[in-house]
Design an enzyme around this catalytic site. Structure first.
Site, PDB file in Angstrom:
ATOM      1  N   GLU A 169       0.816  -1.223   0.000  1.00 48.33           N
ATOM      2  CA  GLU A 169       0.000   0.000   0.000  1.00 48.33           C
ATOM      3  C   GLU A 169       0.846   1.268   0.000  1.00 48.33           C
ATOM      4  O   GLU A 169       0.545   2.228   0.704  1.00 48.33           O
ATOM      5  CB  GLU A 169      -1.002  -0.066   1.159  1.00 48.33           C
ATOM      6  CG  GLU A 169      -1.867  -1.314   1.043  1.00 48.33           C
ATOM      7  CD  GLU A 169      -2.809  -1.559   2.210  1.00 48.33           C
ATOM      8  OE1 GLU A 169      -3.015  -0.663   3.035  1.00 48.33           O
ATOM      9  OE2 GLU A 169      -3.353  -2.689   2.290  1.00 48.33           O
ATOM     10  N   GLU A 213      -5.807 -11.058  -1.340  1.00 47.38           N
ATOM     11  CA  GLU A 213      -6.664 -10.771  -0.164  1.00 47.38           C
ATOM     12  C   GLU A 213      -8.131 -10.665  -0.560  1.00 47.38           C
ATOM     13  O   GLU A 213      -8.863  -9.826  -0.038  1.00 47.38           O
ATOM     14  CB  GLU A 213      -6.234  -9.453   0.507  1.00 47.38           C
ATOM     15  CG  GLU A 213      -4.784  -9.388   0.928  1.00 47.38           C
ATOM     16  CD  GLU A 213      -4.434  -8.150   1.760  1.00 47.38           C
ATOM     17  OE1 GLU A 213      -5.349  -7.408   2.154  1.00 47.38           O
ATOM     18  OE2 GLU A 213      -3.234  -7.953   2.003  1.00 47.38           O
ATOM     19  N   ASP A 217     -11.969 -10.464  -0.988  1.00 48.70           N
ATOM     20  CA  ASP A 217     -13.291 -10.646  -0.384  1.00 48.70           C
ATOM     21  C   ASP A 217     -14.258  -9.749  -1.144  1.00 48.70           C
ATOM     22  O   ASP A 217     -13.843  -8.800  -1.813  1.00 48.70           O
ATOM     23  CB  ASP A 217     -13.327 -10.418   1.142  1.00 48.70           C
ATOM     24  CG  ASP A 217     -12.620  -9.180   1.633  1.00 48.70           C
ATOM     25  OD1 ASP A 217     -12.507  -8.206   0.856  1.00 48.70           O
ATOM     26  OD2 ASP A 217     -12.195  -9.164   2.802  1.00 48.70           O
ATOM     27  N   ASN A 235       2.398  -5.560  -2.534  1.00 50.66           N
ATOM     28  CA  ASN A 235       0.986  -5.934  -2.367  1.00 50.66           C
ATOM     29  C   ASN A 235       0.128  -4.670  -2.188  1.00 50.66           C
ATOM     30  O   ASN A 235       0.418  -3.851  -1.321  1.00 50.66           O
ATOM     31  CB  ASN A 235       0.911  -6.813  -1.101  1.00 50.66           C
ATOM     32  CG  ASN A 235      -0.440  -7.448  -0.881  1.00 50.66           C
ATOM     33  OD1 ASN A 235      -1.099  -7.869  -1.832  1.00 50.66           O
ATOM     34  ND2 ASN A 235      -0.851  -7.516   0.369  1.00 50.66           N
ATOM     35  N   HIS A 291     -10.005  -6.454  -2.504  1.00 46.92           N
ATOM     36  CA  HIS A 291     -11.098  -6.197  -1.549  1.00 46.92           C
ATOM     37  C   HIS A 291     -12.149  -5.412  -2.328  1.00 46.92           C
ATOM     38  O   HIS A 291     -11.936  -4.236  -2.633  1.00 46.92           O
ATOM     39  CB  HIS A 291     -10.603  -5.345  -0.371  1.00 46.92           C
ATOM     40  CG  HIS A 291      -9.608  -6.043   0.488  1.00 46.92           C
ATOM     41  ND1 HIS A 291      -9.947  -7.095   1.316  1.00 46.92           N
ATOM     42  CD2 HIS A 291      -8.275  -5.861   0.648  1.00 46.92           C
ATOM     43  CE1 HIS A 291      -8.869  -7.509   1.967  1.00 46.92           C
ATOM     44  NE2 HIS A 291      -7.840  -6.784   1.567  1.00 46.92           N
TER      45      HIS A 291
END
Ligand code: G3I
Length: 342
Positions: A151, A258, A260, A192, A228
């Site tokens: 990030e 990651e 979702d 990432n 996400h």
């Protein structure tokens, strides 16, 4: 086993809606030659056997959700706490699962001793090098991949200004990868990030950042597309695939790290079907690009997920419901894996 016990076992597994061993996600992923992963919360792993069983049955890659973050693993300047990470490694190794180390350089979950310490640039470099090399050396040969940095790109695609960039300068990322590589030359080292999975300014910013690291000869081997998302803002599969292909062309392996898909609560059958479609599309993008080596979700069961706390009114974002039952998204992933097999 005679036919009677076989039949009993089959009836028993149907009653619990358990997939046959050859049909679990991990068995199918192995046949498809990718890793299927989940983020794991270690305190929960230690106290909920059904959660542990679910993880061991369906996944062959685990990422600690918090256990290796700076404030957890390095709570004081001269003290590390590896109790959670060691428990994860023991569990993963007992169940023949790989572990992805998460995360060495991030601007969140930093301890006060660090952020309030008024350290000079040289001191911060020493602290970060020691932190990275302590973690990576401890698990050398046991943690196969590391999220070295996360990030570091802002929403507009420019470098994000953080504690690390302010304290060390723009070269903190290159230094972090070099230090991690020194400590374990075999580990896959990843950058990432979220929100840059398809096209757009952030995706381009991430691309420029990792391309620049490659040109400098920095030992980076993978880019994590966190994924996400919500149904309405999920990227187009074609854009994700194109993005993965351009990263692969730089010699980098783009993984989904990651995923979702949050749903407005209460969710309903139509939303769960739409969610299943988003999961399927993103997995298919990964399966279509040979360099995409793993597909991970940020948790396994809706019982334990970061979403309701961070996005009040949203939830049910994962593959298994609160009672650990497979959701439509689980079956869509399973079908996509099966369909990819020769
Ligand atoms: O450490 C305290 C603990 O002592 C206390 O018992 C507990 C009670 O609520 O709170 C604990 O800390 C929380 C920690 O999760 C462990 O549960 C933090 O307040 C909370 O902020 C932290 O949230 C994590 C978040 O990162 C931090 O930004 C989430 O669990 C975790 O899922 C989330 O993960 C991030 C990835 O690392 C990077 N990508 C985005 C992703 C989602 O935000």
């Amino acid at each position: 086993m005679d036919w009677r016990s076989l039949a009993t076992a089959a009836i028993f597994s149907c009653a619990l809606a358990l997939p046959a061993a050859a049909e679990t996600l991990r068995a199918l992923a192995q046949a498809a030659n990718i890793r299927i992963g989940a983020a794991v919360d270690i305190p929960t792993l230690n106290k909920d056997p059904a959660y542990a069983q679910l993880l061991a049955r369906e996944f062959n890659l685990l990422t600690p959700e918090n256990a290796l973050k700076f404030s957890v693993v390095h709570p004081q300047r001269d003290r590390y706490d590896f109790s959670q990470a060691d428990a994860l490694l023991a569990f993963a190794e007992a169940h023949h699962m790989q572990v992805n180390g998460h995360v060495l350089v991030w601007h969140q979950q930093l301890p006060d001793w660090l952020t309030q310490g008024h350290f000079s640039r040289d001191e911060l470099k020493d602290i970060l090098r020691e932190h990275i090399q302590t973690l990576v050396t401890r698990y050398r040969g046991r943690i196969a991949s590391w999220d070295v940095a996360a990030e570091a790109v802002a929403e507009d695609g420019r470098p994000r200004e953080t504690f690390w960039s302010r304290g060390i300068g723009a070269d903190y990322l290159a230094l972090a990868f070099r230090w991690a590589h020194e400590a374990d030359p075999q580990a896959r080292l990843r950058y990432n990030d979220y929100g840059g999975e398809g096209g757009g300014a952030k995706s381009d910013g991430i691309y420029d950042l990792v391309a620049d690291l490659r040109w400098q000869g920095v030992p980076i081997s993978s880019v994590g597309l966190q994924m996400h998302v919500a149904i309405a803002d999920a990227p187009r599969a074609a854009d994700v695939r194109a993005n993965m292909q351009r990263l692969a062309a730089l010699g980098l392996e783009p993984d989904i790290t990651e995923m979702d898909v949050m749903l407005k609560q209460p969710s309903n059958a139509a939303a769960l079907r739409a969610q299943a479609g988003v999961y399927r599309d993103m997995l298919q993008a990964c399966l279509a690009v040979a360099q995409c080596r793993s597909f991970s979700t940020w948790g396994a069961t809706d019982r334990y997920s970061w979403i309701p706390e961070f996005f009040p009114g949203q939830g049910t974002a994962l593959l298994f419901d609160e009672e650990y039952r497979p959701k439509p998204a689980y079956y869509s992933i399973r079908r996509a894996l099966k369909a990819s097999l020769p």
